[in-house]
Design a protein around this motif. Sequence first.
Motif: not given
Length: 284
Positions: A153-160, A187-191, A208-211, A215-221
């Motif tokens: 998953d690292v390529p997607e993580m680096l992109d995010l 698609a990876l949208i938050a991590m 981090c969260t894809d812009p 607003g969905e609270g993903l980072a907090t979760r």
Amino acid sequence: MSDLTKPAEALGGGATAPDPADLREQAAPRAAEIPQHAGRAQDAGAGVPHVLDNPGRASLTGPHAHFAERRGRVLRYPVDVSPWLALPDEPDADDWANVAALAGPGAEVPLLGFRGEVPEDWEITFHMEGVQLVDDGLAAAPDPEAVPLGPADVPEMLDLVARTRPGPFLPRTIELGTYLGIRRDGALIAMAGERLHPPGWTEISAVCTDPAFRGEGLATRLILAVAHGIRERGETPFLHTGAQNTSAIRLYESLGFRLRLRTAFLAARAPEHHTDGRAAVQVP
């Protein structure tokens, strides 16, 4: 301009602001909101060092010792794992000479939490006040949508990370601990994940969260899910962010983090030709 010289995200490290849209208030930074008494005395007797006072060194002499590259008393992570370098609490001229030798002529060196003196032939290229917060009653819990992330998953993580700039994340940073992500339509949208690992503690980082999905609270979760895994190991979560990031600090405190320490994020450039390393420049 390198990442080391860019404000907020670059050396803010840790979790930085998890997701601005998660915040109910977007107040202007007010440094006065950070208690001036916050410091090591909150977790240890006056004058008694705490393992989190120098977390990079505690990590590299503890659970992350297998990563440590050493020259004299100076330790660092491999450059593709983490940019952090760990000095002794009171470095001398020989230590600075070893930092220069490890980093190379003219290289920028990030120094987490350092507040001593930098040699006069070094150039301070970045300085930002920061805070360290520790778990003081988090409602940590696994998240049904969070999935473990691995080397594939690292390529997607680096992109995010490149699009959201939560702080340093390199090709081998994933080796530092557990990383969790949320995917939508594949698609990876938050991590979020783990970085520094002093004995008994683990730092939450790279939140981090894809812009498009803020607003969905993903980072907090994800913070709570990563904290749950840390707690399951019998350890305590902590994190760092910029002192000016008062909205994020309020959010972290509402989740159950407590402000422990005022710290600093510093970068300094090694001399092109090292001299004697005598200290002359005081870090603010």
